[in-house]
Design a protein around this motif. Structure first.
Motif, short mmCIF file in Angstrom:
data_model
loop_
_atom_site.label_atom_id
_atom_site.label_comp_id
_atom_site.label_asym_id
_atom_site.label_seq_id
_atom_site.Cartn_x
_atom_site.Cartn_y
_atom_site.Cartn_z
N CYS A 187 -4.59 7.98 -4.59
CA CYS A 187 -5.93 8.13 -4.03
C CYS A 187 -6.80 9.07 -4.85
N ASP A 235 -11.30 -3.03 -6.79
CA ASP A 235 -11.97 -2.79 -5.50
C ASP A 235 -11.01 -3.04 -4.34
N SER A 291 -8.67 -0.09 -4.13
CA SER A 291 -9.34 1.06 -3.52
C SER A 291 -9.42 0.90 -2.01
N ARG A 310 -7.66 3.39 0.62
CA ARG A 310 -8.47 4.04 1.64
C ARG A 310 -7.91 3.75 3.03
#
Length: 121
Positions: free
Chosen positions: A14, A37, A40, A44
């Motif tokens: 992260c 993306d 990520s 998250r």
């Protein structure tokens, strides 16, 4: 011990700081940007599942600063408990749907994306 190793890998992933448009000195293709993306979004989601409880002290501090320190416990604690459910639920949703863009974006569903960030304005 295995849990701590997995947690360390997740936290380390992260905090990587590679920009979205360039990795290791070369431009990313559109497919590579989409995969980054998605990664990520997955990171998250997992982090929000693990750190959703952090909303309790966050909301207590926020309530104390905004409404006076007398409000930290009676206002901040319930709002923190509610936001814990919201952040953890959002983390579960983002983890399960990390391959699907929501509203044509892989961006965070709640603002801020992580419990320790400030709200973007």
């Amino acid at each position: 011990m295995r849990f701590l190793a997995v947690l360390a890998v997740v936290v380390f992933a992260c905090f990587r700081t590679a920009p979205a448009e360039e990795v290791a000195g070369h431009k990313l293709s559109e497919a590579e940007e989409i995969v980054q993306d998605m990664s990520s979004k997955l990171n998250r989601g997992v982090v929000n599942i693990l750190t959703g409880w952090g909303e309790i002290p966050r909301q207590m501090i926020k309530s104390g600063k905004n409404q006076g320190w007398w409000a930290a416990l009676p206002v901040g604690l319930p709002s923190g408990a509610i936001m814990t459910v919201v952040r953890t639920g959002t983390g579960v949703f983002e983890t399960v749907t990390f391959m699907v863009p929501i509203n044509d974006s892989y961006g965070p569903l709640i603002d801020p994306g992580f419990v320790w960030q400030k709200v973007s304005e």
